[in-house]
Design an enzyme around this catalytic site. Structure first.
Site, short mmCIF file in Angstrom:
data_model
loop_
_atom_site.label_atom_id
_atom_site.label_comp_id
_atom_site.label_asym_id
_atom_site.label_seq_id
_atom_site.Cartn_x
_atom_site.Cartn_y
_atom_site.Cartn_z
CE1 TYR A 286 -2.46 -3.24 1.70
CE2 TYR A 286 -4.17 -1.75 0.88
CZ TYR A 286 -4.02 -3.04 1.40
OH TYR A 286 -4.75 -3.81 1.54
CE LYS B 130 -11.22 -5.01 7.46
NZ LYS B 130 -10.63 -6.34 7.49
CE1 TYR C 87 -4.84 -7.08 4.96
CE2 TYR C 87 -5.43 -4.78 4.44
CZ TYR C 87 -4.90 -6.12 4.00
OH TYR C 87 -4.92 -6.18 2.71
#
Ligand code: APR
Ligand code: PHB
Length: 392
Positions: free
Chosen positions: A201, A297, A385
């Site tokens: 990321y 998610k 996470y």
């Protein structure tokens, strides 16, 4: 037609719910407005939490997932030119995530449903839900020029953000919470080896980038782009050139480019519907909520909704108890809002927001420095996470 549960939508939520109900001996029909090939052609997420993995196993469909899925014990954050590994496994007492494309999971679910010869109506048009505030809800749809009706005990609205179920709820009976982000994600799928073992990321002066994967030979990349960008304006070469500018030296050297198998721009939105139950109709998955993809998610929240909803239906039919269906909305929303918070926080941390000015930029950098230097902060990221525990 008559069934116990009419499921609207053959995405991951609808298919997983149908499989779990079938295993419990509860009759269900799925009505899907697209063709099966169209549903399978969608390129979506690729990270499974343990809760989702367990549910796929419970549905008896974990074989290919475990054979082909890649277990990841960490992610990397790239900012100010340096990569920092977040040891998900270490900070959560041994938890991991699995890289397994939603497309593959959908394929497994579709094939299992077809093998069990369960009723699935694809390419249905004019789908409508009726009388869900009574004990005899109905679904109608058109197929091959004929209007069909399904009488059922319950309707499961698994028809995604643009579906008909939420749209059919009277305005006064529903509250919607929404935040739209000032940028989109340009995604590219390619049959090229991933640039790194784990996901990267990246928060860079040119914007956010994500290096993800589907297997050891298939990669998935994302770039933060202005909402005004059109995917047609992005050639493969332009994509690879921009991605390279957002990587560190090591990743840039390892990057293998190739023709795109798919390229698209998706907007980012946080969205929650309250409640999720309307008499005999229940919303699950994207029909009830949307998260920005940063926290991976979306699919996992759909799975936890389905866990609660399938348990509630099984309780109703086996024990004639309405406790599960009465508590469905509250149980889901507790977990949904925590995932919405995490997804909003991670999106706010990793993307560029020019409107926040120099001060906002410095605060973002300070938070990233703090995050990678603090076991407490890294633990908080890690436990969200990998997925918070699902409460009964
Ligand atoms: N009638 C029947 N089917 C419909 C209708 C309708 N009126 N409207 C939408 N659908 C179908 C869509 O074609 C789609 O196949 O409902 C399905 C909804 O699937 P998803 O949008 O994938 O939503 P869900 O099953 O909740 O899965 C959530 O998918 O979109 C991703 O990021 C999201 O990973 C998350 C996951
Ligand atoms: C993906 O592989 O599509 C993916 C992975 C992680 C994310 C979002 C998307 O946070």
């Amino acid at each position: 037609m008559r069934t116990q549960v009419a499921i609207i939508g053959a995405g991951p939520a609808g298919l997983l719910l149908g499989q779990l109900l079938h295993k419990a001996g509860i009759d269900n029909i799925i009505v899907e407005r697209q063709s099966g090939d169209y549903v399978l052609g969608r390129i979506r997420a690729g990270i499974l939490e343990q809760v989702t993995i367990d549910l796929v196993d419970e549905a008896g469909l974990g074989q290919r997932m475990h054979a082909e899925g890649l277990v990841h014990g960490g992610i990397e954050l790239l900012f100010k030119g340096e990569r920092h590994r977040i040891d998900l496994n270490g900070f959560t007492g041994g938890k991991n995530v699995m890289v397994y494309g939603q497309t593959e999971l959908t394929r497994d679910l579709m094939e299992a449903r077809a093998a069990a010869d369960l009723q699935t109506v694809y390419s249905a048009s004019q789908v409508a839900v009726h009388d869900f505030d009574s004990s005899q809800p109905r679904v109608t749809f058109e197929k091959d020029g004929q209007v069909h009706e399904i009488r059922c005990d319950f309707i499961a609205g698994c028809d995604g953000f643009h579906g008909v179920c939420r749209a059919s709820v009277p305005e006064g009976a529903i509250t919607e919470y929404e935040k739209v982000y000032p940028f989109g994600w340009l995604g590219l799928l390619s049959d090229t080896p991933p640039v790194s073992e784990e996901l990267i990321y990246a928060n860079t002066p040119r914007g956010f980038a994500l290096c993800s994967q589907r297997s050891l030979t298939r990669s998935r990349y994302y770039l933060q782009v202005p909402l005004t960008d059109k995917v047609e304006a992005w050639s493969d070469d332009a994509f690879w050139a921009e991605l390279s500018l957002r990587l560190d030296d090591e990743a840039r050297e390892r990057l293998v480019t190739g023709p795109s198998l798919e390229k698209s721009i998706a907007p980012l939105r946080s969205f929650v519907t309250e409640p999720l139950r309307f008499g005999r109709m229940f919303l699950a998955g994207d029909a009830g909520h949307i998260v920005p993809p940063t926290g991976a998610k979306g699919l996992n929240l759909a799975a936890s909704d389905v866990k609660y909803l399938s348990t509630a239906f099984i309780e109703f039919y086996r024990e004639r108890s309405e406790a599960g269906i009465d508590h469905y909305s509250q149980r889901c929303l507790s977990r949904i809002w925590k995932a919405e918070r995490f997804s909003w926080w991670f999106t706010s941390l990793m993307h560029r927001f020019p409107e926040t000015g120099e001060f906002g930029q410095k605060i973002q950098e300070a938070e990233l420095d703090y995050l990678v230097g603090s076991a407490a902060a890294s633990t908080a990221l890690a436990e969200n996470y990998v997925g918070l525990p699902i409460k009964a």
